[in-house]
Design an enzyme around this catalytic site. Structure first.
Site, PDB file in Angstrom:
ATOM      1  N   PHE A   1      -7.154   8.986   9.651  1.00 26.36           N
ATOM      2  CA  PHE A   1      -7.344   9.436   8.272  1.00 26.36           C
ATOM      3  C   PHE A   1      -8.752   9.073   7.814  1.00 26.36           C
ATOM      4  CE2 PHE A   1      -7.140   5.334   5.994  1.00 26.36           C
ATOM      5  CZ  PHE A   1      -6.575   4.514   6.963  1.00 26.36           C
TER       6      PHE A   1
ATOM      7  N   TYR B   1     -12.394   8.516   7.065  1.00 22.32           N
ATOM      8  CA  TYR B   1     -13.663   8.807   7.732  1.00 22.32           C
ATOM      9  C   TYR B   1     -13.552   8.762   9.258  1.00 22.32           C
ATOM     10  CZ  TYR B   1     -15.505   8.153   3.016  1.00 22.32           C
ATOM     11  OH  TYR B   1     -15.752   8.266   1.666  1.00 22.32           O
TER      12      TYR B   1
ATOM     13  N   LYS C   1      -7.279   2.915  18.424  1.00 23.39           N
ATOM     14  CA  LYS C   1      -7.761   2.498  17.102  1.00 23.39           C
ATOM     15  C   LYS C   1      -7.083   1.196  16.685  1.00 23.39           C
ATOM     16  CE  LYS C   1      -8.183   3.705  12.261  1.00 23.39           C
ATOM     17  NZ  LYS C   1      -7.843   4.556  11.137  1.00 23.39           N
TER      18      LYS C   1
ATOM     19  N   ASP D   1      -7.885  -4.030   1.241  1.00 27.20           N
ATOM     20  CA  ASP D   1      -8.825  -3.054   0.707  1.00 27.20           C
ATOM     21  C   ASP D   1      -9.867  -2.855   1.790  1.00 27.20           C
ATOM     22  OD1 ASP D   1      -9.598  -1.246  -1.277  1.00 27.20           O
ATOM     23  OD2 ASP D   1     -11.208  -2.570  -1.912  1.00 27.20           O
TER      24      ASP D   1
ATOM     25  N   THR E   1       0.844  -1.202   0.000  1.00 25.21           N
ATOM     26  CA  THR E   1       0.000   0.000   0.000  1.00 25.21           C
ATOM     27  C   THR E   1       0.876   1.249   0.000  1.00 25.21           C
ATOM     28  OG1 THR E   1      -1.743   1.234   1.146  1.00 25.21           O
ATOM     29  CG2 THR E   1      -0.224   0.034   2.540  1.00 25.21           C
TER      30      THR E   1
ATOM     31  N   ASN F   1      -0.552   4.046   1.091  1.00 24.59           N
ATOM     32  CA  ASN F   1      -1.188   4.859   2.125  1.00 24.59           C
ATOM     33  C   ASN F   1      -0.352   4.813   3.407  1.00 24.59           C
ATOM     34  OD1 ASN F   1      -2.804   5.579   4.381  1.00 24.59           O
ATOM     35  ND2 ASN F   1      -4.663   5.213   3.198  1.00 24.59           N
TER      36      ASN F   1
ATOM     37  N   HIS G   1     -11.195  -2.257  12.144  1.00 24.58           N
ATOM     38  CA  HIS G   1     -11.435  -3.303  11.143  1.00 24.58           C
ATOM     39  C   HIS G   1     -10.099  -3.891  10.657  1.00 24.58           C
ATOM     40  CE1 HIS G   1     -10.804   0.617   9.541  1.00 24.58           C
ATOM     41  NE2 HIS G   1     -10.929   0.293   8.269  1.00 24.58           N
ATOM     42  N   ARG G   2      -9.119  -3.002  10.436  1.00 23.43           N
ATOM     43  CA  ARG G   2      -7.801  -3.457   9.971  1.00 23.43           C
ATOM     44  C   ARG G   2      -7.127  -4.281  11.070  1.00 23.43           C
ATOM     45  NH1 ARG G   2      -6.689   1.010   8.474  1.00 23.43           N
ATOM     46  NH2 ARG G   2      -7.828   0.730   6.541  1.00 23.43           N
TER      47      ARG G   2
END
Ligand code: IMP
Length: 197
Positions: free
Chosen positions: A151, A153, A174, A71, A8, A10, A179-180
């Site tokens: 970052f 949302y 976090k 993703d 990635t 990002n 989710h990650r």
């Protein structure tokens, strides 16, 4: 020691993944480190798994190293569980523009249920091995943007069981509930049983 590439660009995701992925027998490498900093893989698939697979396969085949790609997206019940896989393209401009558009679309709406979803694909080109891991975190969309960490949302997503947005909760928390994080935990569990069996 196994080298695994994190596919990635990002920086937020690289940071989160490296933080969550410290395994004693693995060295995680960024795209910069394998000289693919400029490589772009178009996310043309209609599913998270399809897009993660496109990235893992393209990069894994190029560098001939095990590769993980993810993703992810946000799904909102009142928007028909969209934008999902299209979250990055939900509105032109910045993350802030996308948050503002979502807040406008949900203006006055009572049901603000949402979830973040992340699918991670691990691909080993030498063994032609593919594994898929899916993580989720449920929550609600707030009425305004709050907080300045993270970052995407994060400033408008309040996870279930918390009274602040992801952007207010900060990286440390976090990284435990996202989710990650949930998808990575599943990858870690699989990796650890695989390494010991
Ligand atoms: P992609 O997985 O890079 O395609 O990202 C999809 C979209 O979902 C991007 O617009 C991100 O901003 C958003 N997104 C994915 N994960 C997160 C997160 O952890 N927090 C906030 N937004 C996220």
């Amino acid at each position: 020691m196994t080298d695994i590439v994190i596919a990635t660009h990002n920086k937020g995701k690289v940071h989160e993944m490296q933080h969550l992925l410290h395994l004693e027998d693995v060295k995680f490498m960024t795209l910069d480190e394998v000289h693919l900093a400029k490589l772009e893989v178009d996310e043309t698939a209609p599913t998270y798994e399809g897009n993660a697979w496109l990235k893992a396969k393209t990069i894994g085949d190029k560098v001939r190293l095990p590769t993980i790609a993810d993703d992810s997206g946000i799904e909102v019940e009142n928007l028909g569980w969209k934008p999902g896989v299209y979250s990055a393209r939900y509105a032109k401009g910045s993350d802030k523009d996308r948050c503002i558009k979502m807040l406008k679309e949900l203006e006055g709406k009572e049901n603000r249920n949402a979830r973040f979803v992340c699918v991670i694909v691990y691909y080993d080109p030498e063994k032609n091995e593919k594994k898929v891991f899916r993580g989720e975190v449920k929550g609600v969309i707030t009425e305004s943007m709050l907080g300045d960490t993270g970052f995407g949302y994060d400033p408008i997503f309040m996870p279930e069981g918390h009274h602040q947005t992801m952007a207010q909760l900060g990286g440390e928390l976090k990284n435990q509930i996202s989710h990650r994080a949930n998808a990575i935990k599943l990858f870690r569990e699989w990796w650890e049983t695989r390494s010991t069996s």
